[in-house]
Design a protein around this motif. Structure first.
Motif: not given
Length: 175
Positions: A87-103, A109-119
């Motif tokens: 779960r990611i909460d951010s009012e103005y920030g940007r999020v980048r999740l790269d799963l291509s090389s991740a474990h 997986i479940d991803i919950e985004l709470r982003l006011g003005y961010g992308g």
């Protein structure tokens, strides 16, 4: 929606066995429980039989990882451990999740985004699928360029949340 009667791949079954063994090593399962859980995992032939094994594991420490920021960036790239629920909460920030090389030890997986003005941008490994039908946006945009239907034996990412003024892009890794 995935076919609950689809046959389970060896890779998917191995991931669940790894989670059961980790629960035992962490002290969340006793010896008798370990035997019973492994029997359930190894005996499962369909997704319908295997999914409850993971869902029923007691007290998974990776259950939810919650990241909060006001205006900073949230970036996860390279070889990082992906929790089952993020779960990611951010009012103005940007999020980048790269799963291509991740474990990614989980088949879903479940991803919950709470982003006011961010992308947000989520990059999936080749062959993975994603569903973003649970994302609400008012003035933003949701773009999913990955397969929407879960593919047996492959990673499936389920994205939910609110991006009132933000933009979400989900795509597979470029080669």
């Amino acid at each position: 929606m995935s076919d609950p009667e689809a046959r389970v791949s060896e890779q998917e079954r191995d991931r669940v066995v790894e989670l059961v063994q980790r629960a035992y090593a962490d002290g969340r399962l006793g010896a008798a429980d370990l035997e019973r859980w492994l029997e359930r995992a190894l005996g499962a032939t369909t997704s319908r039989e295997l999914e409850p094994v993971v869902a029923d594991l007691p007290g998974d420490p990776d259950d939810v990882v919650h990241i909060t920021t006001t205006g900073g960036r949230v970036t996860r790239t390279g070889d990082w451990h992906v929790p089952r629920r993020l779960r990611i909460d951010s009012e103005y920030g940007r999020v980048r999740l790269d799963l291509s090389s991740a474990h990614v030890p989980h088949p879903r997986i479940d991803i919950e985004l709470r982003l006011g003005y961010g992308g947000a941008t989520i990059i999936l490994p080749a062959g993975a699928s994603a569903n973003a039908d649970g994302v609400r946006t008012d003035w933003g945009k949701v773009t999913c360029k990955a397969a929407g239907r879960q593919i047996p034996g492959r990673l499936h990412v389920h994205v939910t949340g609110e991006l009132p003024y933000g933009r979400l892009t989900i795509r597979t890794a470029r080669r």
